[in-house]
Design an enzyme around this catalytic site. Structure first.
Site, mmCIF file in Angstrom:
data_model
loop_
_atom_site.group_PDB
_atom_site.id
_atom_site.type_symbol
_atom_site.label_atom_id
_atom_site.label_comp_id
_atom_site.label_asym_id
_atom_site.label_seq_id
_atom_site.Cartn_x
_atom_site.Cartn_y
_atom_site.Cartn_z
ATOM 1 N N ASN A 240 0.846 -1.193 0.000
ATOM 2 C CA ASN A 240 0.000 0.000 0.000
ATOM 3 C C ASN A 240 0.880 1.242 0.000
ATOM 4 O O ASN A 240 2.014 1.197 0.465
ATOM 5 C CB ASN A 240 -0.843 0.040 1.277
ATOM 6 C CG ASN A 240 -2.008 -0.903 1.239
ATOM 7 O OD1 ASN A 240 -1.837 -2.090 1.054
ATOM 8 N ND2 ASN A 240 -3.185 -0.361 1.428
ATOM 9 N N ARG A 241 0.340 2.351 -0.445
ATOM 10 C CA ARG A 241 1.013 3.634 -0.268
ATOM 11 C C ARG A 241 0.856 4.061 1.177
ATOM 12 O O ARG A 241 -0.259 4.182 1.675
ATOM 13 C CB ARG A 241 0.351 4.712 -1.120
ATOM 14 C CG ARG A 241 0.634 4.631 -2.569
ATOM 15 C CD ARG A 241 0.109 5.890 -3.260
ATOM 16 N NE ARG A 241 -0.101 5.631 -4.673
ATOM 17 C CZ ARG A 241 0.878 5.633 -5.572
ATOM 18 N NH1 ARG A 241 2.122 5.888 -5.205
ATOM 19 N NH2 ARG A 241 0.624 5.374 -6.827
#
Ligand code: CTP
Ligand code: CA
Length: 224
Positions: free
Chosen positions: A34-35
């Site tokens: 994920n960012r």
């Protein structure tokens, strides 16, 4: 008005904070993730520490260094994060700011996947356990206060309210991470705090300020 606390208000309280992304390996040189910079979770851990709490900080590979004065547990995958969280409990409160990968590659390759003649690899995924839901729904050893996060791109309050009910946490800190808000990867955040008492909208402010305000609310809940 926000209550004002002296520096040691959380002394003797043990608080778990998860932060950062998780990385799920595809092979030894590739991963999905994920960012997440880890900035908001790190700021929360720092703010809780500055109120005197004993903080266990379980972090995936983040862009920012962990705060001073906390117990740091570094992990890479969601499964490792779950094991670290289980090992860190019991705690008086737990804040789940990590951006946990929802899926891992079902059978990560032990050797590097090579390109061959335009044939594309096909990845099969398996769902990771929901760490926040697992802790929220514990019969024994549940922290007295469990705080989750919800990063949404539309219908923020509706999605976050449903998420709180589904997972069984006490509070959800929700934010709109649509690209046009510029929040993802930025230094500011604009959040809703969702609890039994309803929905509060906090103005856009520095992530450190969100963290201090949340830490003060946690102190009020634990110490009243
Ligand atoms: N979370 C967790 N373990 C997971 C996934 C999420 O502990 N495997 C926690 C996050 O740290 C966050 C909260 O759950 O506090 C909400 O995460 P989010 O990704 O918004 O929720 P999901 O249930 O995964 O829903 P979505 O389909 O929107 O990703
Ligand atoms: Ca998710």
């Amino acid at each position: 008005a926000e209550a004002h606390f002296e520096a040691g208000v959380l002394r003797g309280k043990r608080i778990l904070v998860t932060s950062g992304p998780t990385h799920e390996p595809i092979d030894p040189v590739r991963y999905i993730a994920n960012r997440s910079s880890g900035a908001q979770g790190t700021a929360i851990a720092r703010a809780l520490r500055s109120l005197g709490a004993d903080v266990v900080f379980v972090t995936g590979p983040a862009d920012v260094p962990p705060p001073d004065g906390v117990e740091v547990v570094r992990v890479e995958t969601a499964a490792q994060m779950q094991a670290a969280v289980d090992a860190a409990l019991p705690a008086d409160a737990a804040v789940f700011a990590a951006a946990v990968a929802d899926w891992r590659v079902a059978s990560a390759s032990g050797s590097k996947i090579k390109k061959k003649d335009g044939a594309l690899p096909v990845l099969e995924f398996a769902e990771n356990a929901d760490i926040l839901a697992g802790v929220s729904q514990r019969i024994s050893g549940r922290p007295g206060l469990v705080v989750g996060f919800a990063a949404e791109t539309d219908d923020v309050i509706a999605h976050a309210t449903a998420k709180r009910a589904r997972k069984g946490c006490d509070w959800i800190v929700a934010n709109d991470v649509s690209p046009e808000t510029g929040i993802m990867g930025g230094s500011e955040n604009a959040v809703f705090l969702i609890s039994d008492a309803g929905v509060e909208s906090w103005p856009r402010m520095a992530k450190e300020a969100v963290a201090e305000r949340l830490a003060a609310r946690i102190a009020a809940a634990l110490v009243s």
